[in-house]
Each structure stands twice: as C-alpha cells, then as structure tokens.
Design a protein around this motif. Structure first.
Motif, short mmCIF file in Angstrom:
data_model
loop_
_atom_site.label_atom_id
_atom_site.label_comp_id
_atom_site.label_asym_id
_atom_site.label_seq_id
_atom_site.Cartn_x
_atom_site.Cartn_y
_atom_site.Cartn_z
N TRP B 19 0.60 -1.55 -0.07
CA TRP B 19 -0.20 -0.12 -0.77
C TRP B 19 0.53 1.37 0.32
N VAL B 20 2.04 1.13 0.47
CA VAL B 20 2.99 2.27 0.58
C VAL B 20 3.52 2.40 -0.19
N GLY B 21 3.74 1.43 -0.93
CA GLY B 21 4.92 1.95 -2.53
C GLY B 21 3.08 2.19 -3.46
N LEU B 22 2.08 1.44 -3.42
CA LEU B 22 0.69 2.55 -4.22
C LEU B 22 0.65 4.04 -4.47
N TRP B 23 0.92 4.13 -2.43
CA TRP B 23 0.77 5.66 -2.26
C TRP B 23 2.03 6.79 -3.54
N VAL B 24 2.95 6.20 -3.76
CA VAL B 24 4.16 6.29 -4.22
C VAL B 24 4.07 6.49 -5.28
N SER B 25 3.31 5.64 -5.83
CA SER B 25 2.77 5.56 -7.18
C SER B 25 2.16 6.83 -7.46
N LEU B 26 0.79 6.59 -5.98
CA LEU B 26 -0.02 8.14 -7.16
C LEU B 26 -0.21 9.60 -7.05
N LYS B 27 1.11 9.30 -5.87
CA LYS B 27 1.84 10.51 -5.83
C LYS B 27 2.36 11.51 -6.71
N ILE B 170 13.78 3.46 -13.83
CA ILE B 170 14.59 4.41 -12.74
C ILE B 170 15.03 5.06 -10.67
N GLY B 171 14.52 3.60 -10.21
CA GLY B 171 15.30 3.19 -8.95
C GLY B 171 14.17 3.60 -8.67
N VAL B 172 12.94 3.70 -8.71
CA VAL B 172 12.18 5.15 -7.29
C VAL B 172 11.20 3.81 -7.41
N ILE B 173 11.00 3.38 -5.27
CA ILE B 173 10.51 2.29 -4.82
C ILE B 173 9.17 2.82 -4.48
N GLU B 174 7.97 2.13 -5.85
CA GLU B 174 6.53 1.80 -5.87
C GLU B 174 6.51 0.94 -5.71
#
Lengths: 250, 225
Positions: B19-27, B170-174
C-alpha cells in the motif's frame, strides 16, 4: 445632432479579406422609439451591419455615434455602450451551463453589479410576461427553440438597453414557434422600444416597422415606410426581391 | 496442505508495504497531474493562437511527446541530466518532470479541443451583454470548457497512474518495485509468490483507476444529454 437621434452612422465601410465589400458607405440614423427593419437577400450585409452597430465587428472606416458619443472600438467604453445596445442572435446562444434564471441574471449581477435579489424579481416579472415563469430553474437544453429565443430576449432586456438589435431571431425556428417570439417583439415595439431588426418575415416586417431599409450588396438600395416599400417598391432590385415571396396559383 | 503462496501477503508487513508503494505511485501521478493541469490550461490557450509559428511549435511539442515512449523520456531526463548537466535528480523528481512534460502536452491538446468546441456565438453573446474579455472567459467560456474537459481529464489521470509503473526502471520504489522485493526475498520459501503479489498489485491499480474511469464515463453520459 438632432436630440431625438439616438444612433447614427456615417459612411461605414467594411470589406472582407477576400476583397468582398460588405458595407458600402452606409449612412443611417435611428430615432428614439423608432423600429427599423432591414431586409435584403442573404449575404447583403444586413447582419454584418447590425454587428458593427454594437462593435462586435470592426469597420474599416466611418463613424458610429451613440447619442453624442463617437464609439471607438478600441476604447474601453465599448463595454459600457454594449450594455445600452442589446442584441439577440439567430442561434439564441443561451449559456448551456446555467439555468434560465442564471442566464438572465449573469450580466446584470456581474457586469452591472446590481443586487441579485432585486434583479431576480425583475427577471421573474419579465419571464412571466413572455409566458415562461415556470422555467426559471430549468436548463436551456430543456426548452424549445421558441422558448429559448424568448429567454434570450429577456436576457437582453434585463440590461435595460436603450436600443435592441435583433438579428434574424426567428430564422432558426420551426414555423409554429415563430409567432410566439414575434409577438413578444411586437409588444416591445408598442411599448416604445427602439429596435433595429433584421428579418425574413415580411408580414412581420410590415406590421412592426416604422421604416424599412432594403439592402443589397452592401448598399442601402431603398428606404421608406412599410406601406411605401411593400406596396410600391421603387427600385428594380427591391421589386425582384419582394416577388420571391409571391407564388402564382396554377 | 500444499503451500499456496497466499500467506506471503500477510508475512511481516508485506501488505502494508504494498500500500505504501501504491501511495508513492499515486503521489507521483497526482503531483504530475496537478502541474499538467495548470500548465496544460495555459498551453491549451496558446494552442488556439492564430499565429502560424506559435501553432507550429505547439504542434511540434505535442507530436514529439506523443511519439517518444515515456520510458525513453524518463531515461533521457534521469541519466541525461546526470551525465551532461551534472545534475543528480532523484528518481521521483525526474519522474514528475517527465510526466508533467508529457501531461502538459496531452492536457493542452484536450484544453485546445474543448475551447475550440465552444461556438463563437457564446463569446459574442457574452460581449453583447457588456462583458469584457476576462469576464467572458471567467463566467462563460471556462465553466463550459471545464465541463467538457472533466471526462477526458479523468482518463488522462488513470493513464498517468498506470504509466507511473515505469519509474521502477529509474530506481523509484513504488508498488511494483515493492512487489518485486517481496518476491525476491522469498524466492526459495514461497515460489508462487509472484502470482499473488502481482495479482494484488493488479487489484490495487484497478481499485484506484476504476472509480476514475467510471466517473469519467458517468460525467460523459451526463453531459451528453
């Protein structure tokens, strides 16, 4: 300038980019309370002339005076003058995202900064007069063409214009709706509203006009009282034009 | 009973991590979309310019963005900035830059077509009522444009949410990257983890995007009649 004259044009000229001359030296004056009907074949410049009168379109040369002010399109007071010269278009152009009441109140409230409650009262009275008092909260798409056009007239009247320009306001309507709109215009004329009307409804023109202007190819070809013009047109072009409305029985 | 692999989701805080990963994507998507809307509104107005040169450059920008895969743009900005400009962008910043660059072009084109779909008479009846240019746009044109834009804007937003999955590279942890980490960490203990993890990620994307595309469809229908 004569005190009675409210609007006056001198030698208006306008050409389109392709060189076509739409207005050719048009000199015209309008008295307070007068109803002038402009008729003529399509493309003769009558609508363009009307749109130049409230500066929706620029002219190439010539002057337009409202009372004793020369109207300059580049000038800021164009916006103020347009409030005094109301206009209704062929395609009604109500704002589809607003209810009927909001359509009518938008300009008085936002442009003239009048109190909404006060103008709402006036709007309701006017809507009642044109037989649409039950339509205040519906959207334009829910109205028929004739109803929309009556709303458009009310919307223009709400600005308290001194002159009303009507540009073929029944041309897009079904025949049975023409009358309900023209009836409203006739009543306005009786009340002394100053109007310039472009129309193809000859019977209506004859009934409403104090003066008829016949235009062809950007020129005012003939001018006169409705009786003179319709009964005994002087020019060949006017005769030809009026003949188009007659049909011989077999 | 045979190990099904579903328990991988409930090991430690795996589920929360997703969920935290999803939050990064959404953000990333929402921030990019915000800038895209602001800049796209302006770009759309510029696109309606009558100046031929201005139109040409707008067109050039739009077509370039459309032709280039977003992944190439991401690499170009992320690695290109580091190598040639000596700027070390974080993956997140590079992603926002690229998605805004892309979103502005797409949004601009939507705004342009919405503006052009409004009949010229709407402007004229505004002017005839005494409104100035600003008043006509504020009270008459922009409210109508936004209505027409809402459905296609929603669609653009869902496309953006989905496209954020590229930033893994590119190394973003989503969310996708978190999923991979979970799978990699349990490669030997739970061999079937991939199915479950990616399955959940699929449902997560769906849960986020479906309401938007549903809203778009409803708005579209509502505005049609």
């Amino acid at each position: 300038m004569n005190v009675e004259e409210i609007l006056k044009t001198e030698q208006l000229n306008k050409s389109y980019e392709n060189g076509l001359k739409v207005l050719n030296d048009i000199t015209f004056s309008l008295k307070k309370g007068e109803v002038v009907v402009i008729i003529g074949p399509s493309g003769c410049g009558k609508s363009t002339f009307l749109r130049c009168l409230n500066m929706l379109e620029p002219v190439d040369s010539g002057t337009i005076r409202f009372k004793d002010r020369v109207i300059d399109r580049a000038n800021k007071d164009v916006y103020e003058l347009r409030q005094k010269i109301g206009m209704v278009f062929q395609s009604y152009d109500l704002f589809p995202h607003l209810t009927i009441l909001d359509n009518i109140l938008l300009a008085p409230v936002k442009v003239q900064k009048r109190e909404r409650s006060e103008v709402a009262k006036e709007a309701e009275d006017l809507l009642k007069r044109v037989g649409l008092s039950d339509k205040t909260n519906v959207y334009p798409r829910q109205l028929s063409g004739g109803q929309k056009q009556r709303v458009a007239i009310v919307r223009a009247l709400m600005m308290h214009p001194e002159i009303l320009l009507l540009d073929e306001i029944t041309a897009a309507l079904d025949p049975e709706m023409v009358r309900e709109v023209l009836q409203v215009v006739l009543e306005l004329a009786r009340e002394g509203m100053t109007m310039v009307i472009v129309t193809h409804e000859m019977e209506f023109a004859r009934a409403v006009a104090d003066r008829v202007l016949f235009m062809d190819q950007g020129v005012v070809v003939e001018e006169g009282s409705p009786e003179e013009f319709f009964n005994s047109p002087q020019t060949e072009r006017a005769k030809q034009f009026l003949n188009m409305f007659h049909y011989e029985a077999r | 009973m045979q190990n099904l692999g579903i328990q991988i989701l409930f090991q430690g805080n795996n589920f929360l991590r997703l969920w935290v990963g999803l939050w990064v994507s959404l953000k990333l998507a929402v921030i990019s979309m915000f800038f895209s809307i602001c800049l796209g509104m302006l770009f759309g107005m510029v696109m309606t310019s009558t100046n031929k040169l201005v139109r040409f450059f707008c067109r050039l920008y739009l077509e370039t963005v459309r032709i280039m895969p977003q992944l190439v743009l991401l690499f170009l900005v992320y690695f290109g900035a580091a190598k040639h400009l000596n700027v070390n962008l974080s993956g997140g910043t590079a992603a926002v830059l690229v998605f805004t660059f892309w979103g502005t072009a797409e949004m601009g084109d939507l705004v342009r077509s919405a503006l052009e779909s409004i009949p010229v008479h709407q402007y004229q009846s505004g002017y005839a009522l005494g409104f100035g240019k600003i008043g006509v746009y504020r009270h008459i044109i922009i409210p109508q444009t936004i209505r027409r834009l809402l459905p296609s804007m929603m669609n653009l937003l869902t496309r953006m949410v989905k496209t954020t999955s590229l930033v893994v590279l590119i190394g973003v942890i989503e969310v996708v990257k978190v999923g991979k980490q979970i799978i990699d960490a349990s490669r030997y203990t739970v061999p079937d983890a991939a199915l479950w993890v990616y399955g959940v990620i699929f449902i997560m994307y769906f849960a986020v995007c479906y309401p938007f595309s549903r809203a778009a469809a409803l708005l579209d229908k509502k505005l049609r009649d």
